[in-house]
Design an enzyme around this catalytic site. Structure first.
Site, short mmCIF file in Angstrom:
data_model
loop_
_atom_site.label_atom_id
_atom_site.label_comp_id
_atom_site.label_asym_id
_atom_site.label_seq_id
_atom_site.Cartn_x
_atom_site.Cartn_y
_atom_site.Cartn_z
N SER A 29 -17.50 -117.69 74.49
CA SER A 29 -18.29 -117.33 73.29
C SER A 29 -18.45 -118.61 72.65
O SER A 29 -17.48 -119.20 72.63
CB SER A 29 -17.24 -116.17 72.70
OG SER A 29 -17.61 -115.93 71.47
N GLY A 30 -19.49 -118.50 71.95
CA GLY A 30 -19.55 -119.88 70.86
C GLY A 30 -20.24 -120.91 71.66
O GLY A 30 -20.47 -121.90 70.99
N VAL A 31 -20.22 -120.98 72.95
CA VAL A 31 -20.76 -122.19 73.68
C VAL A 31 -22.16 -122.73 73.23
O VAL A 31 -22.71 -123.74 73.65
CB VAL A 31 -20.45 -122.05 75.20
CG1 VAL A 31 -21.36 -121.22 75.84
CG2 VAL A 31 -20.39 -123.45 75.82
N GLY A 32 -22.92 -121.45 73.02
CA GLY A 32 -24.58 -121.83 72.61
C GLY A 32 -25.38 -121.26 73.47
O GLY A 32 -26.54 -121.48 73.74
N ASP A 61 -26.97 -118.32 73.40
CA ASP A 61 -28.16 -117.91 72.36
C ASP A 61 -28.87 -118.95 72.16
O ASP A 61 -30.31 -118.91 72.18
CB ASP A 61 -27.73 -117.01 71.42
CG ASP A 61 -27.20 -115.89 71.49
OD1 ASP A 61 -27.68 -115.11 72.79
OD2 ASP A 61 -26.66 -114.98 70.81
N ARG A 115 -25.55 -107.53 63.84
CA ARG A 115 -25.20 -108.58 62.87
C ARG A 115 -26.28 -108.75 61.94
O ARG A 115 -27.39 -108.64 62.22
CB ARG A 115 -24.68 -110.03 63.61
CG ARG A 115 -23.44 -109.97 64.10
CD ARG A 115 -23.12 -110.94 65.02
NE ARG A 115 -22.01 -110.94 65.94
CZ ARG A 115 -21.82 -111.78 67.11
NH1 ARG A 115 -22.97 -112.53 67.35
NH2 ARG A 115 -20.88 -111.60 68.00
N ARG A 163 -20.10 -121.03 62.83
CA ARG A 163 -21.00 -119.81 62.86
C ARG A 163 -20.72 -118.83 61.81
O ARG A 163 -21.81 -118.04 61.56
CB ARG A 163 -21.08 -119.15 64.32
CG ARG A 163 -22.13 -118.39 64.54
CD ARG A 163 -22.11 -118.14 66.15
NE ARG A 163 -21.12 -117.26 66.23
CZ ARG A 163 -20.99 -116.49 67.76
NH1 ARG A 163 -22.02 -116.89 68.72
NH2 ARG A 163 -19.90 -115.84 67.97
N ARG A 223 -11.26 -114.93 70.95
CA ARG A 223 -12.34 -115.56 71.37
C ARG A 223 -11.86 -116.76 71.92
O ARG A 223 -12.19 -117.32 73.05
CB ARG A 223 -13.49 -115.79 70.48
CG ARG A 223 -14.39 -114.57 70.38
CD ARG A 223 -15.37 -114.44 69.44
NE ARG A 223 -15.96 -113.30 69.06
CZ ARG A 223 -16.82 -112.74 69.66
NH1 ARG A 223 -17.96 -113.39 70.54
NH2 ARG A 223 -17.60 -111.31 69.33
N ASN A 281 -23.32 -128.32 77.01
CA ASN A 281 -23.91 -128.08 75.76
C ASN A 281 -23.26 -128.77 74.86
O ASN A 281 -22.45 -128.37 73.95
CB ASN A 281 -24.21 -126.63 75.59
CG ASN A 281 -25.08 -126.47 74.19
OD1 ASN A 281 -25.95 -127.46 74.00
ND2 ASN A 281 -24.84 -125.45 73.45
N1 LIG Z 1 -25.79 -128.22 71.25
C1 LIG Z 1 -25.09 -127.71 70.06
N2 LIG Z 1 -24.96 -128.39 68.93
C2 LIG Z 1 -24.58 -127.94 67.95
N3 LIG Z 1 -24.44 -126.78 67.62
C3 LIG Z 1 -24.59 -125.77 68.42
C4 LIG Z 1 -25.15 -126.36 69.91
N4 LIG Z 1 -25.38 -125.32 70.49
C5 LIG Z 1 -25.20 -124.15 69.95
N5 LIG Z 1 -24.84 -124.57 68.49
C6 LIG Z 1 -24.21 -123.52 67.41
O1 LIG Z 1 -22.96 -122.92 67.80
C7 LIG Z 1 -22.87 -121.69 67.40
C8 LIG Z 1 -22.57 -120.79 68.59
O2 LIG Z 1 -24.05 -120.70 69.42
P1 LIG Z 1 -24.39 -119.40 70.03
O3 LIG Z 1 -24.27 -118.30 68.94
O4 LIG Z 1 -25.55 -119.59 70.65
O5 LIG Z 1 -23.29 -119.12 71.14
P2 LIG Z 1 -23.16 -118.07 72.22
O6 LIG Z 1 -22.46 -118.66 73.66
O7 LIG Z 1 -24.29 -117.18 72.41
O8 LIG Z 1 -21.85 -117.13 71.72
P3 LIG Z 1 -21.57 -115.47 71.94
O9 LIG Z 1 -21.02 -115.32 73.27
O10 LIG Z 1 -20.33 -115.26 71.03
O11 LIG Z 1 -22.49 -114.69 71.08
C9 LIG Z 1 -24.27 -121.29 66.64
O12 LIG Z 1 -24.05 -121.26 65.41
C10 LIG Z 1 -25.25 -122.46 67.41
O13 LIG Z 1 -26.09 -122.71 66.40
#
Ligand SMILES: Nc1ncnc2c1ncn2[C@@H]1O[C@H](COP(=O)(O)OP(=O)(O)OP(=O)(O)O)[C@@H](O)[C@H]1O
Length: 239
Positions: A54-57, A59, A84, A178, A189, A209
């Site tokens: 979660s939060g790795v990016g 999306d 959300r 976020r 998480r 990422n």
């Molecule tokens: N390479 C990056 N550098 C800086 N910030 C980033 C990068 N990739 C993603 N982010 C930021 O990190 C936050 C988390 O990314 P994101 O919501 O895409 O994660 P996720 O894996 O989809 O999370 P979840 O599984 O909880 O939905 C967001 O605010 C996003 O803009």
């Protein structure tokens, strides 16, 4: 000893013949005409599973992939979690009640589903079969638990990509920035993410990422897709 490759007719000198004459002479010499059919069949539609803590990016990567590539269908997950701020029904997720979700389960309309942090999330089968039939590649965005289930269902017929941050600290930083989590859900998480990294070995590729390097991560995912499409032994996903 007979020469089996001896030409049946003489091929004119390049400078003395037109291209059609040359082609005809080559064809007659080989004993058959040149085919304009593709030498290789078109690649099979591919299922690409993108996962990571979660939060790795996930999306963020998918958003960029969507902008830069055609012929990819990004499956919209069905979920019973509340929307959300800023999310759009049918775009980010199909938002539905728990009852509606469980009715899809009953009708075997989901490829896989799970209860995640108290809410249901699942992948509608129909979207995948419809788009694969149209020749699209399919991108599935799932958490690690979902990826493990999909590996059991799809085996090696799909390609599994694990997205990681460059460090644990960076991941926590991103989640805090976020601003979608409470202190409690943040803790869950982050603790889960620690455990999830152990599952990298079940994936085909890992993509880092790194902070500020989103474009690089997206490029790497695109290269993986391109390489998979060029494979001699193609994966063949059947849903
Ligand atoms: N390479 C990056 N550098 C800086 N910030 C980033 C990068 N990739 C993603 N982010 C930021 O990190 C936050 C988390 O990314 P994101 O919501 O895409 O994660 P996720 O894996 O989809 O999370 P979840 O599984 O909880 O939905 C967001 O605010 C996003 O803009």
């Amino acid at each position: 000893m007979g020469d089996t490759h001896k030409p049946k007719s003489t091929i004119p000198q390049l400078e003395k013949a037109t291209k059609p004459e040359l082609l005809r002479a080559l064809e007659s010499s080989l004993g058959s005409s040149f085919s304009s059919e593709p030498i290789c069949p078109p690649p099979n539609p591919l299922i690409i599973v993108i996962s990571g803590p979660s939060g790795v990016g996930k999306d963020a990567v998918i958003r960029k992939l969507r902008e830069g590539r055609e012929n990819l269908h990004f499956v919209v997950t069905a979920t019973s979690r509340p929307m959300r701020p800023g999310e759009v029904d049918g775009k980010d997720y199909y938002f539905m009640s728990k009852e509606e979700f469980l009715s899809m389960v009953d009708k075997n309309e989901l490829l896989e589903y799970a209860l995640v942090y108290g809410d249901y999330k699942g992948i509608p089968k129909r979207q995948i079969t419809d788009y694969m039939a149209k020749g699209y590649d399919i991108v599935l965005r799932v958490d690690i638990q979902g990826a493990q289930t999909l590996r059991k269902i799809l085996g090696n017929s799909a390609v599994f990509i694990f997205l990681v941050a460059e460090s644990e600290l960076e991941l926590v930083d991103r989640l805090i920035d976020r601003k979608t989590e409470t202190a409690e859900s943040l803790l869950v998480r982050v603790a889960t993410a620690r455990e999830e990294v152990q599952h990298i070995k079940n994936f085909d590729y890992v993509v880092v990422n790194a902070e500020g390097k989103l474009d690089y991560a997206v490029k790497l995912v695109e290269s993986i897709i391109d390489a998979e499409k060029a494979k001699v032994r193609q994966r063949r996903a059947v849903i």
